[in-house]
Scaffold this motif. Structure first.
Motif, PDB file in Angstrom:
ATOM      1  N   SER A  36      11.679  -0.804   9.851  1.00 35.51           N
ATOM      2  CA  SER A  36      12.374  -1.030   8.670  1.00 35.51           C
ATOM      3  C   SER A  36      12.348   0.672   7.922  1.00 35.51           C
ATOM      4  O   SER A  36      12.379   0.445   6.475  1.00 35.51           O
ATOM      5  CB  SER A  36      10.891  -1.879   7.978  1.00 35.51           C
ATOM      6  OG  SER A  36       9.263  -1.470   8.413  1.00 35.51           O
ATOM      7  N   GLN A  82      16.226   9.826  -1.005  1.00 32.79           N
ATOM      8  CA  GLN A  82      15.757   8.285  -0.724  1.00 32.79           C
ATOM      9  C   GLN A  82      14.202   8.325  -1.427  1.00 32.79           C
ATOM     10  O   GLN A  82      13.918   8.706  -1.249  1.00 32.79           O
ATOM     11  CB  GLN A  82      15.778   7.956   0.980  1.00 32.79           C
ATOM     12  CG  GLN A  82      15.585   6.223   0.850  1.00 32.79           C
ATOM     13  CD  GLN A  82      15.851   5.758   2.330  1.00 32.79           C
ATOM     14  OE1 GLN A  82      16.236   7.088   3.176  1.00 32.79           O
ATOM     15  NE2 GLN A  82      15.386   4.952   3.092  1.00 32.79           N
ATOM     16  N   ASN A  84      12.169   4.278  -1.323  1.00 39.17           N
ATOM     17  CA  ASN A  84      12.823   3.013  -0.639  1.00 39.17           C
ATOM     18  C   ASN A  84      13.797   2.901  -0.064  1.00 39.17           C
ATOM     19  O   ASN A  84      14.211   2.939   1.013  1.00 39.17           O
ATOM     20  CB  ASN A  84      12.291   1.456  -1.617  1.00 39.17           C
ATOM     21  CG  ASN A  84      11.962   0.478  -0.850  1.00 39.17           C
ATOM     22  OD1 ASN A  84      12.053   0.282   0.393  1.00 39.17           O
ATOM     23  ND2 ASN A  84      11.559  -0.666  -1.858  1.00 39.17           N
ATOM     24  N   VAL A  85      15.280   1.781  -0.444  1.00 39.05           N
ATOM     25  CA  VAL A  85      16.063   1.589  -0.184  1.00 39.05           C
ATOM     26  C   VAL A  85      16.911   2.204  -0.690  1.00 39.05           C
ATOM     27  O   VAL A  85      18.086   1.988  -0.389  1.00 39.05           O
ATOM     28  CB  VAL A  85      15.806  -0.352  -0.316  1.00 39.05           C
ATOM     29  CG1 VAL A  85      15.095  -0.606   1.099  1.00 39.05           C
ATOM     30  CG2 VAL A  85      16.424  -0.264  -1.272  1.00 39.05           C
ATOM     31  N   ALA A 127      23.022   2.081  -1.172  1.00 42.72           N
ATOM     32  CA  ALA A 127      21.343   1.380  -0.821  1.00 42.72           C
ATOM     33  C   ALA A 127      21.599   0.512   0.815  1.00 42.72           C
ATOM     34  O   ALA A 127      21.931   0.549   1.103  1.00 42.72           O
ATOM     35  CB  ALA A 127      21.505  -0.428  -1.567  1.00 42.72           C
ATOM     36  N   ALA A 128      20.114   1.288   1.442  1.00 38.89           N
ATOM     37  CA  ALA A 128      20.312   0.539   2.633  1.00 38.89           C
ATOM     38  C   ALA A 128      20.170  -0.897   2.715  1.00 38.89           C
ATOM     39  O   ALA A 128      19.461  -1.266   2.380  1.00 38.89           O
ATOM     40  CB  ALA A 128      19.264   2.512   3.202  1.00 38.89           C
ATOM     41  N   TRP A 129      20.526  -0.991   3.895  1.00 39.72           N
ATOM     42  CA  TRP A 129      20.646  -2.428   4.323  1.00 39.72           C
ATOM     43  C   TRP A 129      20.522  -2.673   5.463  1.00 39.72           C
ATOM     44  O   TRP A 129      21.408  -2.145   6.503  1.00 39.72           O
ATOM     45  CB  TRP A 129      21.796  -3.168   3.467  1.00 39.72           C
ATOM     46  CG  TRP A 129      21.238  -4.669   3.908  1.00 39.72           C
ATOM     47  CD1 TRP A 129      20.870  -5.363   3.833  1.00 39.72           C
ATOM     48  CD2 TRP A 129      22.825  -5.029   5.031  1.00 39.72           C
ATOM     49  NE1 TRP A 129      21.361  -6.760   4.287  1.00 39.72           N
ATOM     50  CE2 TRP A 129      22.077  -6.741   4.528  1.00 39.72           C
ATOM     51  CE3 TRP A 129      23.678  -4.895   5.077  1.00 39.72           C
ATOM     52  CZ2 TRP A 129      23.389  -7.458   5.393  1.00 39.72           C
ATOM     53  CZ3 TRP A 129      25.308  -6.117   6.080  1.00 39.72           C
ATOM     54  CH2 TRP A 129      24.619  -7.975   6.039  1.00 39.72           C
ATOM     55  N   GLY A 130      19.746  -2.870   6.489  1.00 44.16           N
ATOM     56  CA  GLY A 130      19.535  -2.121   7.942  1.00 44.16           C
ATOM     57  C   GLY A 130      19.676  -1.609   8.380  1.00 44.16           C
ATOM     58  O   GLY A 130      19.536   0.218   7.608  1.00 44.16           O
ATOM     59  N   LEU A 133      24.749   1.651   4.728  1.00 46.06           N
ATOM     60  CA  LEU A 133      24.442   2.596   3.971  1.00 46.06           C
ATOM     61  C   LEU A 133      25.986   2.064   3.321  1.00 46.06           C
ATOM     62  O   LEU A 133      26.902   2.769   2.872  1.00 46.06           O
ATOM     63  CB  LEU A 133      24.379   3.548   3.715  1.00 46.06           C
ATOM     64  CG  LEU A 133      23.701   4.312   2.964  1.00 46.06           C
ATOM     65  CD1 LEU A 133      23.099   3.669   1.744  1.00 46.06           C
ATOM     66  CD2 LEU A 133      24.319   6.225   2.771  1.00 46.06           C
ATOM     67  N   TYR A 135      28.050   2.216   0.131  1.00 47.72           N
ATOM     68  CA  TYR A 135      27.854   3.722  -0.973  1.00 47.72           C
ATOM     69  C   TYR A 135      29.095   3.314  -2.337  1.00 47.72           C
ATOM     70  O   TYR A 135      30.702   2.957  -1.828  1.00 47.72           O
ATOM     71  CB  TYR A 135      27.372   4.964  -0.975  1.00 47.72           C
ATOM     72  CG  TYR A 135      28.506   5.581   0.121  1.00 47.72           C
ATOM     73  CD1 TYR A 135      29.876   6.114  -0.356  1.00 47.72           C
ATOM     74  CD2 TYR A 135      28.681   5.075   1.856  1.00 47.72           C
ATOM     75  CE1 TYR A 135      30.752   6.850   0.151  1.00 47.72           C
ATOM     76  CE2 TYR A 135      29.361   5.584   2.356  1.00 47.72           C
ATOM     77  CZ  TYR A 135      30.302   6.676   2.297  1.00 47.72           C
ATOM     78  OH  TYR A 135      31.449   7.075   2.983  1.00 47.72           O
TER      79      TYR A 135
END
Length: 221
Positions: A36, A82, A84-85, A127-130, A133, A135
């Protein structure tokens, strides 16, 4: 003895299969079940390659449009911040290009335009998602254009702007792969030529360039 060798072979094969499955699971987990707290922050660099195309709107005053296509290959260097996400970064790249086309008639003979190199300096917002990334990116660009006709022409780096988007996927702790689309618009290039016995200023409307690139990056931090 033969039975013993067979047992050893089976054990070795089982270990190899187990290791391969573990590596496959590790690759899968890095993308779809990452920690995470996965970090995209820091310096990264890599290589890219892809295909490009452009529509030359014409060589004014003749205005005969034509299509160009070809390929690019080059390198990338960037830095991500970075929170958070949310990811904000700056990225630069330099590519060798071979995107070519020509048209006849153009003035009174055939005209050509070759794109020989491309560089960009862009901001990236993602935005990082799992382990992914997605963009968007926007910035400035410069393109090496060689345009003209037999006996006349010009070659120069033309400035412009660029915008695009893509997605990056982390498949190992410090390695990622990416796919992106980049749209670039540059200034016209001009040269002098003789047409029907008169010297004319030719305006090459070499505006829009589209690239689809694939690549991989290594995170140094």
């Amino acid at each position: 003895m033969a039975l013993r060798k067979a047992v050893i072979a089976v054990v070795v094969l089982g270990c190899a299969i187990s290791r391969g499955a573990a590596n496959e699971q590790s690759w899968y987990d890095n993308i779809f079940n990452p920690p995470s707290t996965i970090s995209w922050a820091g310096v990264y660099g890599g290589l890219n390659a892809g295909a490009g195309s452009s529509n030359v709107n014409g060589f004014a005053p003749a205005q005969q449009p034509f299509y160009q296509s070809g390929s690019v290959i080059g390198g990338t260097l960037g830095y991500n911040w970075q929170s958070n996400v949310l990811i904000v970064g700056i990225e630069g790249d330099a590519d060798y290009a071979k995107i070519e086309g020509q048209e006849s008639p153009c003035q009174t003979i055939s005209c050509f335009s070759f794109l020989q190199g491309l560089g960009t300096l862009r901001a990236r917002f993602g935005a990082a998602w799992g382990g992914f990334l997605p963009y968007v990116t926007v910035g400035v660009a410069t393109v090496r254009v060689n345009a003209g006709q037999v006996g006349f022409g010009a070659a120069a780096w033309e400035p412009g702007w660029t915008i695009g988007g893509g997605i990056e996927a982390r498949f190992a702790p410090q390695w990622s792969v990416k796919a992106e689309f980049i749209h670039t618009r540059i200034n016209d290039i001009f040269y002098n030529a003789v047409d029907n016995g008169q010297m004319v200023l030719v305006d090459v409307n070499q505006h829009d360039i589209n690239l689809v690139r694939f690549g991989f990056n290594y995170m140094f931090d």
